[in-house]
Design an enzyme around this catalytic site. Structure first.
Site, PDB file in Angstrom:
ATOM      1  N   GLY A  58       0.780  -1.230   0.000  1.00 17.60           N
ATOM      2  CA  GLY A  58       0.000   0.000   0.000  1.00 17.60           C
ATOM      3  C   GLY A  58       0.809   1.276   0.000  1.00 17.60           C
ATOM      4  O   GLY A  58       0.245   2.369   0.082  1.00 17.60           O
ATOM      5  N   ASP A  78      -4.510  -6.173  -6.268  1.00 12.59           N
ATOM      6  CA  ASP A  78      -3.401  -7.048  -5.894  1.00 12.59           C
ATOM      7  C   ASP A  78      -3.936  -8.433  -5.557  1.00 12.59           C
ATOM      8  O   ASP A  78      -5.081  -8.573  -5.109  1.00 12.59           O
ATOM      9  CB  ASP A  78      -2.640  -6.495  -4.683  1.00 12.59           C
ATOM     10  CG  ASP A  78      -1.225  -7.063  -4.589  1.00 12.59           C
ATOM     11  OD1 ASP A  78      -0.281  -6.346  -4.982  1.00 12.59           O
ATOM     12  OD2 ASP A  78      -1.070  -8.218  -4.152  1.00 12.59           O
ATOM     13  N   ASP A  96      -6.702 -10.679  -9.650  1.00 13.98           N
ATOM     14  CA  ASP A  96      -5.693 -10.722 -10.712  1.00 13.98           C
ATOM     15  C   ASP A  96      -5.974  -9.612 -11.716  1.00 13.98           C
ATOM     16  O   ASP A  96      -7.050  -9.572 -12.324  1.00 13.98           O
ATOM     17  CB  ASP A  96      -5.759 -12.095 -11.387  1.00 13.98           C
ATOM     18  CG  ASP A  96      -4.669 -12.317 -12.421  1.00 13.98           C
ATOM     19  OD1 ASP A  96      -4.102 -11.321 -12.919  1.00 13.98           O
ATOM     20  OD2 ASP A  96      -4.400 -13.483 -12.759  1.00 13.98           O
ATOM     21  N   ASP A 120       4.215  -0.977  -9.336  1.00 17.26           N
ATOM     22  CA  ASP A 120       5.507  -1.221  -8.689  1.00 17.26           C
ATOM     23  C   ASP A 120       5.646  -2.697  -8.320  1.00 17.26           C
ATOM     24  O   ASP A 120       6.427  -3.057  -7.454  1.00 17.26           O
ATOM     25  CB  ASP A 120       5.633  -0.348  -7.440  1.00 17.26           C
ATOM     26  CG  ASP A 120       7.043  -0.309  -6.873  1.00 17.26           C
ATOM     27  OD1 ASP A 120       7.996  -0.227  -7.668  1.00 17.26           O
ATOM     28  OD2 ASP A 120       7.191  -0.365  -5.633  1.00 17.26           O
ATOM     29  N   LYS A 160       7.635  -0.630 -12.940  1.00  9.39           N
ATOM     30  CA  LYS A 160       8.978  -1.094 -12.584  1.00  9.39           C
ATOM     31  C   LYS A 160       9.370  -2.286 -13.451  1.00  9.39           C
ATOM     32  O   LYS A 160       8.586  -3.206 -13.654  1.00  9.39           O
ATOM     33  CB  LYS A 160       9.017  -1.507 -11.110  1.00  9.39           C
ATOM     34  CG  LYS A 160      10.356  -2.077 -10.675  1.00  9.39           C
ATOM     35  CD  LYS A 160      10.439  -2.195  -9.167  1.00  9.39           C
ATOM     36  CE  LYS A 160       9.500  -3.231  -8.603  1.00  9.39           C
ATOM     37  NZ  LYS A 160       9.571  -3.272  -7.140  1.00  9.39           N
TER      38      LYS A 160
END
Length: 258
Positions: A58, A78, A96, A120, A160
């Site tokens: 979070g 998530d 998902d 991320d 990322k």
């Protein structure tokens, strides 16, 4: 406690961003990565609608909330349950991000199409560079695909990625869907980390092309092969051979897809 555990605890105690996050009640030191990315690229603005893919625990939800303020809105997705945050304009969905029913649930919660999609998320780390690079690309390509399904035209994207052979090809793929694509490593990233952030500015509205000739897109078809070469029995065999077989198999997989 083993030597490695003691070293990890000491490293964390001396970690500036870890300590800063702890003092300010942020759930992760990664919160500062998003602050720094936003300062540099102006991705998220006040009152924006944001979707956070792979949002646990979070930290990026908190950073996004600080930026958009009380008039913005954030939905996180998530596979893990995310402990609720004390703001009524943050909602975390367990599910998902690649499943249509989860995306529909997220869309139904949003007041409008998102201005920004952030990700991320990290894959499960094997410790073998080539494997982790492929897993990272699979995850980030799914994030890009999700972004093209949800973003409003002109919206922004940040994800990322772990560095490796196909990193530049991933950046090229992002540039197909955004006017500009950038790469950067924020100050809050650890020096030894292979992570880099790819930024897509101003979504052009193009939908994700599963028939693309890009080798990155082709990686989405390689999951059965990857599962085979990372199975526990084969990993045991590979560890005896210095991981050579695994690396060889992944390179063979890539060459076939290219």
């Amino acid at each position: 406690m083993g030597k490695k555990d003691k070293r990890w605890v000491l490293q964390r105690k001396n970690d500036h961003y870890y300590n800063l996050a702890k003092r300010r009640n942020y759930r992760s030191r990664a919160t500062y990565k998003l602050f720094q990315l936003n300062e540099k690229f102006n991705l998220i603005k006040e009152r924006n609608v944001v979707v956070d893919l792979g949002c646990a625990p979070g930290g990026w939800l908190q950073a996004a909330r600080d930026i958009v303020g009380e008039d913005g809105f954030i939905v996180g997705i998530d596979l893990q349950t995310v402990k609720p945050l004390p703001h009524d304009n943050i909602i975390a969905i367990k599910g998902d991000m690649t499943k249509e029913e989860i995306l529909k649930q997220a869309k139904d919660l949003l007041p409008e199409k998102p201005d920004v999609i952030i990700c991320d998320a990290s894959p499960n780390i094997s410790g073998v560079w080539d494997v982790d690079h492929v897993r990272s690309l699979e995850l980030t390509t799914m994030a890009l695909m999700t972004a093209t399904k949800m973003l409003k035209k002109g919206g922004n994207f940040v994800v990322k990625v772990f560095q490796g052979d196909l990193f530049e090809k991933y950046v090229q793929l992002v540039s197909e869907y955004f006017d500009k694509a950038f790469t950067t490593k924020p100050r809050a990233s650890r020096d030894e980390s292979a992570e880099v952030y790819v930024i897509g500015k101003r979504f052009n509205g193009k939908k994700f092309d599963m028939n693309s000739k890009s080798p990155i897109v082709k990686l989405l078809d390689t999951k059965p092969v990857e599962e085979e070469i990372t199975s526990p029995s084969l990993r045991k065999e590979i560890s005896k051979e210095d991981s050579g077989l695994m690396i060889k198999r992944i390179k063979e997989m890539r060459s076939k897809k290219e």
